[in-house]
Write a protein that holds these residues in place. Structure first.
Motif, mmCIF file in Angstrom:
data_model
loop_
_atom_site.group_PDB
_atom_site.id
_atom_site.type_symbol
_atom_site.label_atom_id
_atom_site.label_comp_id
_atom_site.label_asym_id
_atom_site.label_seq_id
_atom_site.Cartn_x
_atom_site.Cartn_y
_atom_site.Cartn_z
ATOM 1 N N LYS A 54 0.829 -1.212 0.000
ATOM 2 C CA LYS A 54 0.000 0.000 0.000
ATOM 3 C C LYS A 54 0.858 1.255 0.000
ATOM 4 O O LYS A 54 0.546 2.240 -0.676
ATOM 5 C CB LYS A 54 -0.937 0.002 1.201
ATOM 6 N N LEU A 55 1.957 1.203 0.760
ATOM 7 C CA LEU A 55 2.843 2.367 0.829
ATOM 8 C C LEU A 55 3.608 2.535 -0.487
ATOM 9 O O LEU A 55 3.852 3.663 -0.926
ATOM 10 C CB LEU A 55 3.807 2.230 2.003
ATOM 11 N N GLN A 56 3.964 1.417 -1.119
ATOM 12 C CA GLN A 56 4.615 1.502 -2.433
ATOM 13 C C GLN A 56 3.710 2.210 -3.432
ATOM 14 O O GLN A 56 4.161 3.074 -4.196
ATOM 15 C CB GLN A 56 4.971 0.105 -2.951
ATOM 16 N N GLU A 107 18.142 5.241 -2.597
ATOM 17 C CA GLU A 107 19.363 6.023 -2.510
ATOM 18 C C GLU A 107 19.372 6.817 -1.210
ATOM 19 O O GLU A 107 18.401 7.502 -0.877
ATOM 20 C CB GLU A 107 19.453 6.979 -3.705
ATOM 21 N N ILE A 108 20.470 6.701 -0.473
ATOM 22 C CA ILE A 108 20.579 7.380 0.822
ATOM 23 C C ILE A 108 20.561 8.891 0.614
ATOM 24 O O ILE A 108 21.318 9.421 -0.183
ATOM 25 C CB ILE A 108 21.898 6.994 1.521
ATOM 26 N N PRO A 109 19.722 9.617 1.318
ATOM 27 C CA PRO A 109 19.711 11.076 1.187
ATOM 28 C C PRO A 109 21.035 11.685 1.612
ATOM 29 O O PRO A 109 21.762 11.131 2.434
ATOM 30 C CB PRO A 109 18.580 11.503 2.137
ATOM 31 N N LYS A 164 8.765 8.818 4.759
ATOM 32 C CA LYS A 164 9.377 9.994 4.130
ATOM 33 C C LYS A 164 10.153 9.650 2.854
ATOM 34 O O LYS A 164 10.737 10.526 2.223
ATOM 35 C CB LYS A 164 10.298 10.695 5.128
ATOM 36 N N ILE A 165 10.163 8.393 2.498
ATOM 37 C CA ILE A 165 10.817 8.004 1.252
ATOM 38 C C ILE A 165 10.006 8.531 0.078
ATOM 39 O O ILE A 165 8.779 8.396 0.038
ATOM 40 C CB ILE A 165 10.954 6.459 1.163
ATOM 41 N N ILE A 168 13.636 6.186 -4.811
ATOM 42 C CA ILE A 168 13.542 4.797 -5.272
ATOM 43 C C ILE A 168 14.026 4.680 -6.718
ATOM 44 O O ILE A 168 14.817 3.788 -7.047
ATOM 45 C CB ILE A 168 12.100 4.274 -5.133
ATOM 46 N N PHE A 169 13.570 5.585 -7.577
ATOM 47 C CA PHE A 169 13.983 5.510 -8.984
ATOM 48 C C PHE A 169 15.485 5.726 -9.133
ATOM 49 O O PHE A 169 16.146 5.050 -9.936
ATOM 50 C CB PHE A 169 13.205 6.517 -9.827
#
Length: 412
Positions: free
Chosen positions: A14-16, A36-38, A59-60, A65-66
């Motif tokens: 659901k979150l995806q 990717e790490i901020p 917060k992602i 992700i891309f």
């Protein structure tokens, strides 16, 4: 292009859907996603093996992700077999690297134009001289599409462009004799050639055409002829667009010129290589040997004139360049080389005419523009020289001749 470390995080379905989008895509929540790490975390001395503990999943963002998928695919370009559910080991596992096909499907679903967007970005970067970033973007593209023939061709074209830029830089600064500069130019040329060889292993028709043009610039006419023959064989079987017809005509004309003038003769290539490597005396001997067999080859006379010009044998070089022009070797390089010799012999009026012809054929050529500035200085016209050198610097800010002029001119 700066990249940040990745973590692989399992995100509920659901979150995806909320983060990535609601399109018709079957999410597999058991497959951890590369994130990717901020930069904030990256800069805070966090142990990246536990970095996921510092991330608030809510917060992602989609771009994290891309970006993570693109980086993952660049590092794992060949998709390994898909694991079964029982073989997956959960969050942060190195086995997440086995899910490349799933990641590809995901990113292509939500970013269907990603390949064209990245290619356009790479071309823009290369056009601005940022070849390193352009090539890093191609690493991302290979991760997405594998060894696609057109990606391999476009990468080879960028590497060729980079090698040409370094070659021009070396040519302008040859008096400095910087070993590092020679090594960089030589390595770039080798890398470009290797890229074309790789692209030719499974070529698209365009690969054969552009590889032929590359080899022709390198004076490797044997390879150029082979590529042209293959290109013409393939393209003759298809219905062509107007642009492809133009390519076919050009390919046919170039192949005919190579055959007519014997340019695929290895002696010609030896002459070019020797002169290019500053062994002019031996290169001149080879050029004369070639011309004994092919006296009507304009390019052969050009190469002989080039070698003689490098040895400051101005009058002999002038005769060769004029012979080259009468035999059809009519281009900006021939006129420019001829003008250099005439400048040295003091025939400024004729040198100006030849330079104007060169500039007409190649108006953005910095070498020709700088030579126009030198001619103007020899004629005592500093204002005219200033205009040419200013134009040269606009095109090439590091041009040493133009830079020296303004460095010596007070108030300019």
């Amino acid at each position: 292009m700066k990249t940040f470390p990745l973590v692989y995080i399992t995100i509920p379905e659901k979150l995806q859907k909320k983060i990535i989008g609601q399109e018709d895509f079957v999410f597999d929540s058991a497959i951890p996603l590369p994130v990717e790490i901020p930069s904030g975390i990256e800069e805070s001395n966090v142990d990246f093996t536990d970095a996921k503990e510092h991330l608030d999943i809510k917060k992602i963002k989609q771009e994290m992700i891309f970006s993570g998928i693109l980086q993952h695919l660049a590092e794992n370009p060949d998709p390994p077999p898909r694991l079964t559910a029982s073989e997956r080991s959960g969050e942060g596992s190195p086995l997440a690297s086995t899910n490349s096909n799933y990641y590809r499907n995901l990113i292509f679903t939500f970013k269907p134009a990603i390949v064209s967007e990245l290619q356009e970005a790479a071309i823009i970067k290369a056009g601005n001289g940022d070849y390193e970033t352009a090539l890093e973007i191609f690493d991302l593209l290979f991760g997405l599409k594998g060894q696609d023939p057109y990606l391999l061709l476009n990468r080879a074209l960028i590497l060729e462009e980079r090698a040409a830029a370094l070659g021009k830089k070396l040519e302008k600064n040859v008096s400095r004799k910087e070993e590092k500069m020679y090594d960089e130019a030589a390595e770039a040329t080798e890398t470009a050639e290797a890229a074309y060889e790789k692209a030719l292993a499974n070529p698209a028709p365009d690969t054969l055409f552009y590889a032929a043009l590359y080899y022709e610039k390198q004076a490797d006419y044997s390879k150029a002829a082979s590529c042209l023959e293959s290109y013409l064989d393939i393209s003759s079987e298809d219905e062509l667009l107007d642009s492809e017809n133009d390519k076919q005509i050009k390919a046919g004309e170039l192949l005919a010129e190579i055959r007519k003038n014997g340019l695929d003769d290895m002696v010609f290539m030896e002459a070019v290589t020797l002169i290019r490597n500053c062994d002019e005396e031996k290169g001149i001997i080879k050029a004369k040997e070639f011309l004994e067999r092919h006296p009507g080859a304009g390019r052969g006379w050009f190469v002989l004139g080039w070698g003689l010009r490098c040895l400051s044998r101005w009058d002999n070089a002038v005769e060769c360049f004029r012979k080259a022009l009468t035999l059809g070797c009519v281009n900006a390089d021939t006129y420019n080389e001829l003008s250099i010799c005439l400048l040295e012999t003091g025939d400024l009026a004729v040198a100006e005419k030849e330079l104007e012809k060169a500039l007409h054929l190649d108006p953005d050529n910095v070498k020709i523009i700088s030579n126009m500035g030198i001619l103007a200085m020899k004629q005592g016209n500093n204002e005219k020289a200033k205009a040419f050198f200013r134009t040269a610097l606009e095109l090439e800010p590091e041009d040493p001749v133009a830079g020296a002029f303004f460095g010596l001119s007070s108030g300019n």
